[in-house]
Design a protein around this motif. Sequence first.
Motif, PDB file in Angstrom:
ATOM      1  N   THR A  61       3.247  10.950  -2.558  1.00  0.00           N
ATOM      2  CA  THR A  61       3.949  10.031  -3.459  1.00  0.00           C
ATOM      3  C   THR A  61       4.003   8.648  -2.826  1.00  0.00           C
ATOM      4  O   THR A  61       3.702   8.470  -1.643  1.00  0.00           O
ATOM      5  N   GLU A  62       4.422   7.666  -3.606  1.00  0.00           N
ATOM      6  CA  GLU A  62       4.428   6.286  -3.142  1.00  0.00           C
ATOM      7  C   GLU A  62       5.300   6.114  -1.896  1.00  0.00           C
ATOM      8  O   GLU A  62       6.407   6.626  -1.806  1.00  0.00           O
ATOM      9  N   ILE A  63       4.767   5.378  -0.948  1.00  0.00           N
ATOM     10  CA  ILE A  63       5.480   5.060   0.278  1.00  0.00           C
ATOM     11  C   ILE A  63       5.974   3.626   0.167  1.00  0.00           C
ATOM     12  O   ILE A  63       5.228   2.737  -0.245  1.00  0.00           O
ATOM     13  N   LYS A  64       7.235   3.410   0.526  1.00  0.00           N
ATOM     14  CA  LYS A  64       7.818   2.065   0.462  1.00  0.00           C
ATOM     15  C   LYS A  64       8.245   1.645   1.853  1.00  0.00           C
ATOM     16  O   LYS A  64       8.677   2.471   2.655  1.00  0.00           O
ATOM     17  N   SER A 109       1.267  15.939   8.800  1.00  0.00           N
ATOM     18  CA  SER A 109       1.136  15.418   7.429  1.00  0.00           C
ATOM     19  C   SER A 109       1.948  14.138   7.220  1.00  0.00           C
ATOM     20  O   SER A 109       1.449  13.176   6.643  1.00  0.00           O
ATOM     21  N   THR A 110       3.173  14.104   7.702  1.00  0.00           N
ATOM     22  CA  THR A 110       3.994  12.899   7.535  1.00  0.00           C
ATOM     23  C   THR A 110       3.338  11.716   8.225  1.00  0.00           C
ATOM     24  O   THR A 110       3.198  10.634   7.638  1.00  0.00           O
ATOM     25  N   LEU A 111       2.905  11.912   9.450  1.00  0.00           N
ATOM     26  CA  LEU A 111       2.309  10.819  10.213  1.00  0.00           C
ATOM     27  C   LEU A 111       0.988  10.366   9.596  1.00  0.00           C
ATOM     28  O   LEU A 111       0.731   9.170   9.489  1.00  0.00           O
ATOM     29  N   ILE A 112       0.160  11.300   9.135  1.00  0.00           N
ATOM     30  CA  ILE A 112      -1.152  10.903   8.608  1.00  0.00           C
ATOM     31  C   ILE A 112      -1.015  10.125   7.299  1.00  0.00           C
ATOM     32  O   ILE A 112      -1.736   9.160   7.071  1.00  0.00           O
ATOM     33  N   TYR A 113      -0.058  10.515   6.452  1.00  0.00           N
ATOM     34  CA  TYR A 113       0.146   9.755   5.220  1.00  0.00           C
ATOM     35  C   TYR A 113       0.793   8.406   5.506  1.00  0.00           C
ATOM     36  O   TYR A 113       0.535   7.425   4.818  1.00  0.00           O
ATOM     37  N   GLY A 114       1.628   8.350   6.538  1.00  0.00           N
ATOM     38  CA  GLY A 114       2.172   7.066   6.971  1.00  0.00           C
ATOM     39  C   GLY A 114       1.077   6.154   7.492  1.00  0.00           C
ATOM     40  O   GLY A 114       1.024   4.967   7.171  1.00  0.00           O
ATOM     41  N   VAL A 115       0.164   6.716   8.283  1.00  0.00           N
ATOM     42  CA  VAL A 115      -0.981   5.954   8.789  1.00  0.00           C
ATOM     43  C   VAL A 115      -1.813   5.442   7.622  1.00  0.00           C
ATOM     44  O   VAL A 115      -2.186   4.264   7.573  1.00  0.00           O
ATOM     45  N   LYS A 116      -2.079   6.323   6.664  1.00  0.00           N
ATOM     46  CA  LYS A 116      -2.894   5.949   5.494  1.00  0.00           C
ATOM     47  C   LYS A 116      -2.294   4.744   4.768  1.00  0.00           C
ATOM     48  O   LYS A 116      -3.012   3.824   4.371  1.00  0.00           O
ATOM     49  N   HIS A 117      -0.980   4.727   4.629  1.00  0.00           N
ATOM     50  CA  HIS A 117      -0.313   3.622   3.944  1.00  0.00           C
ATOM     51  C   HIS A 117      -0.591   2.290   4.647  1.00  0.00           C
ATOM     52  O   HIS A 117      -0.905   1.292   3.997  1.00  0.00           O
TER      53      HIS A 117
END
Length: 167
Positions: A77-80, A104-112
Amino acid sequence: MTIKNNVILHHDDIKNKIRRIAYQIYESNINESEIIIAGIANNGVLLAKKIKKTLQDISNIKPILCEVHMDKKNPRTEIKTSIPPSEYINKSLVLVDDVLYSGSTLIYGVKHFLDVPLKQFKTAVLVNRNHKQYPVKADFKGISLSTSLHEHVEVILEGNNCEVILE
């Protein structure tokens, strides 16, 4: 038989780990005047605040806190973020979370953050659990724990009794 919680890190241990992480961040950004410390809500932000304060104590680098808000159960979902991307373009950024478990949390944070050109991108965690499902690593970590999948690591970073507990 009752299962007893094990305190892995006590308050002073956590302070020492945070100080070491701050020094490592400083060493890898020694020529920078500013650095973005992006903490993933909730405990990642608390850890980022502690790292920011320590960086201010040990260096001339101006650390800028950025809070990263995401749904950890559904990280697609959208990261703000608390600061706009224009404020971290071409700067060094450290993404901070309390525990690296599956990644998973870190990789999606990196992606953002990869949508914006950065000068340098690193990750920091207090506890690395060594159960990664995603190809992400912590550049700076307080402690590595080889745990079973049935165990839980609780990180308490508020107040004067900070602890890392293995349940």
